[in-house]
Design a protein around this motif. Sequence first.
Motif, PDB file in Angstrom:
ATOM      1  N   ARG A  61       0.805  -1.224   0.000  1.00 23.72           N
ATOM      2  CA  ARG A  61       0.000   0.000   0.000  1.00 23.72           C
ATOM      3  C   ARG A  61       0.839   1.276   0.000  1.00 23.72           C
ATOM      4  N   SER A  62       2.137   1.153   0.083  1.00 22.44           N
ATOM      5  CA  SER A  62       3.002   2.328   0.121  1.00 22.44           C
ATOM      6  C   SER A  62       3.087   2.974  -1.257  1.00 22.44           C
ATOM      7  N   THR A  63       2.625   4.232  -1.352  1.00 20.50           N
ATOM      8  CA  THR A  63       2.714   4.923  -2.637  1.00 20.50           C
ATOM      9  C   THR A  63       4.167   5.239  -2.995  1.00 20.50           C
ATOM     10  N   SER A  64       4.986   5.474  -1.980  1.00 20.76           N
ATOM     11  CA  SER A  64       6.403   5.738  -2.242  1.00 20.76           C
ATOM     12  C   SER A  64       7.080   4.510  -2.843  1.00 20.76           C
ATOM     13  N   ALA A  71       5.478   2.146  -4.466  1.00 18.68           N
ATOM     14  CA  ALA A  71       4.875   1.909  -5.782  1.00 18.68           C
ATOM     15  C   ALA A  71       5.632   2.652  -6.874  1.00 18.68           C
ATOM     16  N   ARG A  72       6.118   3.849  -6.555  1.00 14.90           N
ATOM     17  CA  ARG A  72       6.907   4.591  -7.551  1.00 14.90           C
ATOM     18  C   ARG A  72       8.101   3.768  -8.012  1.00 14.90           C
ATOM     19  N   GLN A 122       2.737  13.817  -0.267  1.00 17.40           N
ATOM     20  CA  GLN A 122       2.914  12.557   0.451  1.00 17.40           C
ATOM     21  C   GLN A 122       3.356  12.706   1.912  1.00 17.40           C
ATOM     22  N   ASN A 135       1.204  10.778   5.012  1.00 12.50           N
ATOM     23  CA  ASN A 135       1.635   9.387   5.149  1.00 12.50           C
ATOM     24  C   ASN A 135       1.029   8.754   6.394  1.00 12.50           C
ATOM     25  N   PRO A 178       0.354   6.503  -8.435  1.00  9.48           N
ATOM     26  CA  PRO A 178       0.069   6.037  -7.071  1.00  9.48           C
ATOM     27  C   PRO A 178      -0.589   7.106  -6.205  1.00  9.48           C
ATOM     28  N   ALA A 179      -0.199   8.367  -6.410  1.00 17.13           N
ATOM     29  CA  ALA A 179      -0.793   9.458  -5.633  1.00 17.13           C
ATOM     30  C   ALA A 179      -2.276   9.608  -5.945  1.00 17.13           C
ATOM     31  N   ASN A 218      -4.281   6.849  -4.233  1.00 18.22           N
ATOM     32  CA  ASN A 218      -4.462   7.114  -2.813  1.00 18.22           C
ATOM     33  C   ASN A 218      -5.481   8.240  -2.596  1.00 18.22           C
ATOM     34  N   TRP A 237      -0.643  -1.376  -6.337  1.00 19.12           N
ATOM     35  CA  TRP A 237      -0.815  -2.028  -5.037  1.00 19.12           C
ATOM     36  C   TRP A 237      -1.686  -3.273  -5.116  1.00 19.12           C
TER      37      TRP A 237
END
Length: 230
Positions: free
Chosen positions: A15-18, A20-21, A120, A124, A181-182, A185, A217
């Motif tokens: 689930r981490s968008t960071s 995912a990048r 982000q 977070n 990803p952003a 979210n 994700w």
Amino acid sequence: MDPASCEIKLHSFFRSTSTARVRIAAHLKNIPLEYVYVNVRQDAHLEQAFGELNPNKTVPVLTVKTKEGHSPIVISQSVAILEFFEEAFVHRRPLLPPQTDLAGRAKVRELVGIVACDIQPPTNRRILQKIKKCGSSPSMEEWAREIMDAGLAAFDKLAKPCAGRYCYGDEITLADVVLVPAIGNAVRYGVDIAAYPTIHRISETLAENEAFKAGGWQNQADTPEEERLG
């Protein structure tokens, strides 16, 4: 650097968008990663062993070991990892405009900064949990939604003059890698992405891209089965 001569591990949480990048960029550049899953929901990132790897106790963390036996490279910030990919694997698909387009490279980095520096960090998990415990107004959800909404509005306005098929012209760049990803979210927190036509169009286009699907994700080995269908 040749990825085939390295052992490249990514400490990841689905689930981490960071994170995912990094996953998306690795798929776009065909960089093979070995995944180490860190269950943030169970506070695995707070364990001593992980803290020794990354004193900031966040994901992602990238480690690179070469066959030459040098000390491993450890990088614990997503944008630093993305830049490392660009500089270390120069013969792989570039995600920045060419050196002849310095203004374009700056523009892409500016857009990356909107997400990675402005949206982000204050939204977070660590910050949202603190807000939830305080029981203050605005609520955790309102806080996240307001910040994401404002940041994506700025991103949309900045991207509009330079966008083509993607955020900067017709080639995928790091701006697209951090944007998608952003947006995922932000939708989760109730942001109406349709209000921002440029990034809405771009995100719908990239939703069909295989690298973005693979890095998303919903499609990670540590994604709970019940959330894959969400």
